[in-house]
Design a protein around this motif. Structure first.
Motif, PDB file in Angstrom:
ATOM      1  N   LEU A  44       0.824  -1.209   0.000  1.00 21.27           N
ATOM      2  CA  LEU A  44       0.000   0.000   0.000  1.00 21.27           C
ATOM      3  C   LEU A  44       0.861   1.264   0.000  1.00 21.27           C
ATOM      4  CD1 LEU A  44      -2.918   1.101   0.149  1.00 21.27           C
ATOM      5  CD2 LEU A  44      -2.705   1.028   2.651  1.00 21.27           C
ATOM      6  N   SER A  45       2.060   1.176   0.557  1.00 25.44           N
ATOM      7  CA  SER A  45       2.945   2.347   0.591  1.00 25.44           C
ATOM      8  C   SER A  45       3.305   2.828  -0.811  1.00 25.44           C
ATOM      9  CB  SER A  45       4.227   2.017   1.364  1.00 25.44           C
ATOM     10  OG  SER A  45       5.052   1.119   0.634  1.00 25.44           O
ATOM     11  N   LEU A  46       3.202   1.950  -1.798  1.00 24.53           N
ATOM     12  CA  LEU A  46       3.532   2.327  -3.177  1.00 24.53           C
ATOM     13  C   LEU A  46       2.531   3.310  -3.759  1.00 24.53           C
ATOM     14  CD1 LEU A  46       4.579  -1.172  -4.572  1.00 24.53           C
ATOM     15  CD2 LEU A  46       6.081   0.709  -3.869  1.00 24.53           C
ATOM     16  N   ALA A  47       1.391   3.498  -3.104  1.00 19.41           N
ATOM     17  CA  ALA A  47       0.391   4.446  -3.603  1.00 19.41           C
ATOM     18  C   ALA A  47       0.903   5.877  -3.594  1.00 19.41           C
ATOM     19  CB  ALA A  47      -0.881   4.339  -2.755  1.00 19.41           C
ATOM     20  N   THR A  48       1.948   6.151  -2.820  1.00 19.75           N
ATOM     21  CA  THR A  48       2.497   7.511  -2.758  1.00 19.75           C
ATOM     22  C   THR A  48       3.471   7.803  -3.901  1.00 19.75           C
ATOM     23  OG1 THR A  48       4.318   6.772  -1.334  1.00 19.75           O
ATOM     24  CG2 THR A  48       2.299   7.522  -0.247  1.00 19.75           C
ATOM     25  N   LEU A  49       3.795   6.812  -4.722  1.00 22.70           N
ATOM     26  CA  LEU A  49       4.843   6.991  -5.728  1.00 22.70           C
ATOM     27  C   LEU A  49       4.570   8.106  -6.737  1.00 22.70           C
ATOM     28  CD1 LEU A  49       6.125   3.401  -6.556  1.00 22.70           C
ATOM     29  CD2 LEU A  49       7.111   5.139  -5.064  1.00 22.70           C
ATOM     30  N   PRO A  50       3.331   8.325  -7.212  1.00 21.62           N
ATOM     31  CA  PRO A  50       3.143   9.422  -8.169  1.00 21.62           C
ATOM     32  C   PRO A  50       3.624  10.773  -7.650  1.00 21.62           C
ATOM     33  CG  PRO A  50       1.225   7.979  -8.166  1.00 21.62           C
ATOM     34  CD  PRO A  50       2.096   7.518  -7.044  1.00 21.62           C
ATOM     35  N   VAL A  51       3.337  11.076  -6.377  1.00 27.92           N
ATOM     36  CA  VAL A  51       3.795  12.339  -5.804  1.00 27.92           C
ATOM     37  C   VAL A  51       5.302  12.305  -5.589  1.00 27.92           C
ATOM     38  CG1 VAL A  51       3.596  13.918  -3.844  1.00 27.92           C
ATOM     39  CG2 VAL A  51       1.570  12.755  -4.731  1.00 27.92           C
ATOM     40  N   LEU A  52       5.825  11.198  -5.077  1.00 34.48           N
ATOM     41  CA  LEU A  52       7.257  11.100  -4.821  1.00 34.48           C
ATOM     42  C   LEU A  52       8.059  11.134  -6.116  1.00 34.48           C
ATOM     43  CD1 LEU A  52       7.375   8.449  -1.964  1.00 34.48           C
ATOM     44  CD2 LEU A  52       7.505  10.929  -1.807  1.00 34.48           C
ATOM     45  N   ARG A  53       7.484  10.653  -7.200  1.00 32.48           N
ATOM     46  CA  ARG A  53       8.191  10.704  -8.482  1.00 32.48           C
ATOM     47  C   ARG A  53       8.455  12.140  -8.897  1.00 32.48           C
ATOM     48  NH1 ARG A  53       6.158   8.087 -14.259  1.00 32.48           N
ATOM     49  NH2 ARG A  53       7.972   8.763 -15.475  1.00 32.48           N
ATOM     50  N   ARG A  54       7.463  13.000  -8.699  1.00 38.16           N
ATOM     51  CA  ARG A  54       7.656  14.409  -9.051  1.00 38.16           C
ATOM     52  C   ARG A  54       8.703  15.048  -8.142  1.00 38.16           C
ATOM     53  NH1 ARG A  54       1.983  14.082  -9.600  1.00 38.16           N
ATOM     54  NH2 ARG A  54       1.645  14.998  -7.541  1.00 38.16           N
ATOM     55  N   ALA A  55       8.674  14.710  -6.854  1.00 36.65           N
ATOM     56  CA  ALA A  55       9.638  15.304  -5.927  1.00 36.65           C
ATOM     57  C   ALA A  55      11.052  14.828  -6.215  1.00 36.65           C
ATOM     58  CB  ALA A  55       9.254  14.950  -4.483  1.00 36.65           C
ATOM     59  N   SER A  56      11.203  13.548  -6.502  1.00 38.94           N
ATOM     60  CA  SER A  56      12.538  13.012  -6.731  1.00 38.94           C
ATOM     61  C   SER A  56      13.075  13.356  -8.112  1.00 38.94           C
ATOM     62  CB  SER A  56      12.521  11.485  -6.571  1.00 38.94           C
ATOM     63  OG  SER A  56      11.696  10.898  -7.546  1.00 38.94           O
ATOM     64  N   ALA A  57      12.232  13.951  -8.967  1.00 42.46           N
ATOM     65  CA  ALA A  57      12.674  14.352 -10.297  1.00 42.46           C
ATOM     66  C   ALA A  57      13.341  15.716 -10.296  1.00 42.46           C
ATOM     67  CB  ALA A  57      11.486  14.376 -11.264  1.00 42.46           C
ATOM     68  N   ALA A  58      13.547  16.291  -9.097  1.00 40.87           N
ATOM     69  CA  ALA A  58      14.226  17.585  -9.015  1.00 40.87           C
ATOM     70  C   ALA A  58      15.610  17.484  -9.639  1.00 40.87           C
ATOM     71  CB  ALA A  58      14.332  18.030  -7.551  1.00 40.87           C
ATOM     72  N   ARG A  59      16.009  18.523 -10.338  1.00 40.06           N
ATOM     73  CA  ARG A  59      17.280  18.497 -11.053  1.00 40.06           C
ATOM     74  C   ARG A  59      18.353  19.103 -10.170  1.00 40.06           C
ATOM     75  NH1 ARG A  59      16.317  17.815 -16.515  1.00 40.06           N
ATOM     76  NH2 ARG A  59      18.006  19.134 -17.255  1.00 40.06           N
ATOM     77  N   VAL A  60      19.430  18.330  -9.923  1.00 43.06           N
ATOM     78  CA  VAL A  60      20.473  18.735  -8.994  1.00 43.06           C
ATOM     79  C   VAL A  60      21.768  18.931  -9.747  1.00 43.06           C
ATOM     80  CG1 VAL A  60      21.647  18.172  -6.857  1.00 43.06           C
ATOM     81  CG2 VAL A  60      19.369  17.285  -7.284  1.00 43.06           C
ATOM     82  N   PRO A  61      22.408  20.086  -9.668  1.00 43.08           N
ATOM     83  CA  PRO A  61      23.665  20.286 -10.373  1.00 43.08           C
ATOM     84  C   PRO A  61      24.734  19.313  -9.893  1.00 43.08           C
ATOM     85  CG  PRO A  61      22.786  22.379  -9.583  1.00 43.08           C
ATOM     86  CD  PRO A  61      21.973  21.298  -8.949  1.00 43.08           C
ATOM     87  N   ILE A  62      25.484  18.738 -10.833  1.00 43.12           N
ATOM     88  CA  ILE A  62      26.623  17.901 -10.487  1.00 43.12           C
ATOM     89  C   ILE A  62      27.815  18.804 -10.242  1.00 43.12           C
ATOM     90  CG2 ILE A  62      28.176  16.096 -11.319  1.00 43.12           C
ATOM     91  CD1 ILE A  62      25.932  15.087 -13.058  1.00 43.12           C
ATOM     92  N   GLU A  63      28.565  18.554  -9.174  1.00 44.38           N
ATOM     93  CA  GLU A  63      29.717  19.385  -8.858  1.00 44.38           C
ATOM     94  C   GLU A  63      30.855  19.097  -9.834  1.00 44.38           C
ATOM     95  OE1 GLU A  63      29.048  19.440  -4.053  1.00 44.38           O
ATOM     96  OE2 GLU A  63      30.512  18.117  -4.982  1.00 44.38           O
TER      97      GLU A  63
END
Length: 439
Positions: free
Chosen positions: A405-424
């Motif tokens: 059931l915890s997988l139901a949160t994945l649509p929202v978490l997918r958007r959050a984890s898709a944040a673009r992070v600069p590579i150093e």
């Protein structure tokens, strides 16, 4: 290049110090729970009142932890002192925790045990809250998963020394109870050398998609943080249900004898704990390397569900040990990435508050799961595998379902984890490249 290497070395030292703080704080709470409090209650009360008294003490202690972690996290966010925001609470909580343990050692009545245990829980949760917030302050997003892995693994390692000492020195439980609090003073003393600078971590912290479009930070209790919180609640609930009443499962299905069941249960506990430590350390390092979070969240949920389902049909020790190992590896990897993702979506200036609230999602199941598990055991006509009165198939099947059931949160978490992070780049500045988003 040399300056960058020195900065990385300092950062690793900070992560290890904070992991050590996490280890000794949780270790300081272990010996009272497993030995000191039960033995004191046994000496004070008749046999027919022991169980209810112990349940009362532990439940009140759990409620204290439930309130203390977010409270002291929020207070540390607002603290302004020459020692910084977090370190005063780490030191103060460690000293107060030692006082609480001393009060518990001399407690000679049930009210005295309750008060001293509430003080001890409150104090060490102040330490835990400030250490987690300081980790979020200092470590940049690109390395938070690896840092979270070390931090999470240390929490479970911290429970082992008190258990070993209690087994080796059963007649000196009060001395054993003091061991980890005294070590905690030394560890926190070293941790006071950590510089509380937030510019390094939050200068490279990613923005959410909403932030990128509107130029504002994620609002309090945003959908992203709510999804992280709900997933931790579901996974921790599933884990608590999956590990409940293991000793009774062994007795009813395998040994029919409590004495013979004990070593099997100890091996199962060791296998699960070792799995958590390995899953956290390896999963965190791997997640930082590939810079993808969602696959680890999915594997964590599926792995815990598989472990719980295997346990539901376990009728031999080896099957139980396999189930606990699978579940431990899955939970370790999941907890690590969940913490790293939480640190990504929270406002940097309120890390203590939000991480304290996140901890509530882990504490609630620890308080409620035993009662829920006991009710689930009574569902149906008994256990189909062993014929015992308690229905373990329903209990562990429910744990597997909650994990899924915890997988139901994945649509929202997918958007959050898709944040673009600069590579150093080698100079330590962000390069034009960006990390790949989770798909």
């Amino acid at each position: 290049m040399r300056a960058r290497t020195r900065a990385y070395s300092a950062e690793r030292r900070t992560v290890y110090l904070l992991a050590a703080v996490n280890l000794v704080a949780l270790g300081s709470l272990t010996a009272p729970v497993v030995a000191a409090i039960p033995l004191k209650i046994d000496a004070l009360l008749p046999e027919e009142h022991r169980a209810s008294a112990l349940a009362t003490v532990l439940t009140l202690g759990g409620l204290a932890a439930l309130l203390a972690n977010p409270l002291f996290g929020a207070l540390s966010d607002r603290t302004r002192s020459r020692w910084g925001k977090r370190r005063p609470w780490m030191l103060g909580g460690t000293l107060a925790g030692l006082v609480g343990v001393a009060a518990l050692a001399v407690a000679d009545s049930l009210p005295a045990i309750i008060v001293s245990w509430l003080c001890t829980q409150t104090a060490y949760n102040a330490v835990l809250a400030s250490a987690a917030a300081l980790l979020a302050d200092i470590v940049p997003d690109s390395r938070r998963a690896a840092a979270s892995g070390v931090f999470t693994a240390a929490a479970f390692v911290g429970t082992l020394p008190p258990l070993v000492l209690a087994a080796l020195l059963p007649r000196h439980v009060d001395l054993v109870t003091f061991a980890m609090p005294l070590v905690a003073l030394i560890v926190v003393g070293f941790a006071l050398s950590i510089r509380e600078s937030t510019s390094h971590a939050h200068a490279r912290a990613p923005k959410s998609p909403a932030t990128s479009r509107r130029g504002i930070r994620i609002a309090s209790f945003s959908s992203a943080f709510a999804a992280v919180w709900l997933q931790r609640l579901a996974m921790q609930s599933a884990f608590s249900l999956a590990t409940a009443f293991t000793i009774y499962l062994i007795i009813d299905r395998m040994t029919k004898d409590p004495v013979d069941a004990t070593p099997i249960a100890m091996i199962a506990t060791l296998a699960g704990g070792s799995g958590i430590v390995i899953g956290a350390a390896v999963g965190g390092a791997w997640a930082s390397r590939v810079r993808r979070y969602l696959p680890f969240l999915v594997c964590g949920a599926l792995g815990l569900a598989a472990g719980a389902a295997t346990r539901a049909f376990a009728d031999a020790p080896i099957i139980l040990w396999i189930a606990t190992t699978i579940g431990g590896l899955a939970v370790g990897a999941y907890l690590t990435v969940n913490l790293a993702l939480a640190m990504r979506v929270i406002p940097g200036s309120r890390a203590g508050t939000y991480l304290g609230v996140l901890n509530v999602a882990e504490t609630i199941p620890q308080v409620l799961a035993p009662m829920v598990a006991a009710a689930l055991l009574r569902v149906g006509q008994g256990d189909p595998v062993s014929g015992a009165n308690d229905n373990y198939l329903v209990l562990y099947g429910t744990a597997a379902a909650v994990a899924l059931l915890s997988l139901a949160t994945l649509p929202v978490l997918r958007r959050a984890s898709a944040a673009r992070v600069p590579i150093e780049d080698e100079s330590g500045r962000g390069s034009p490249e960006h990390l790949p988003a989770d798909r």
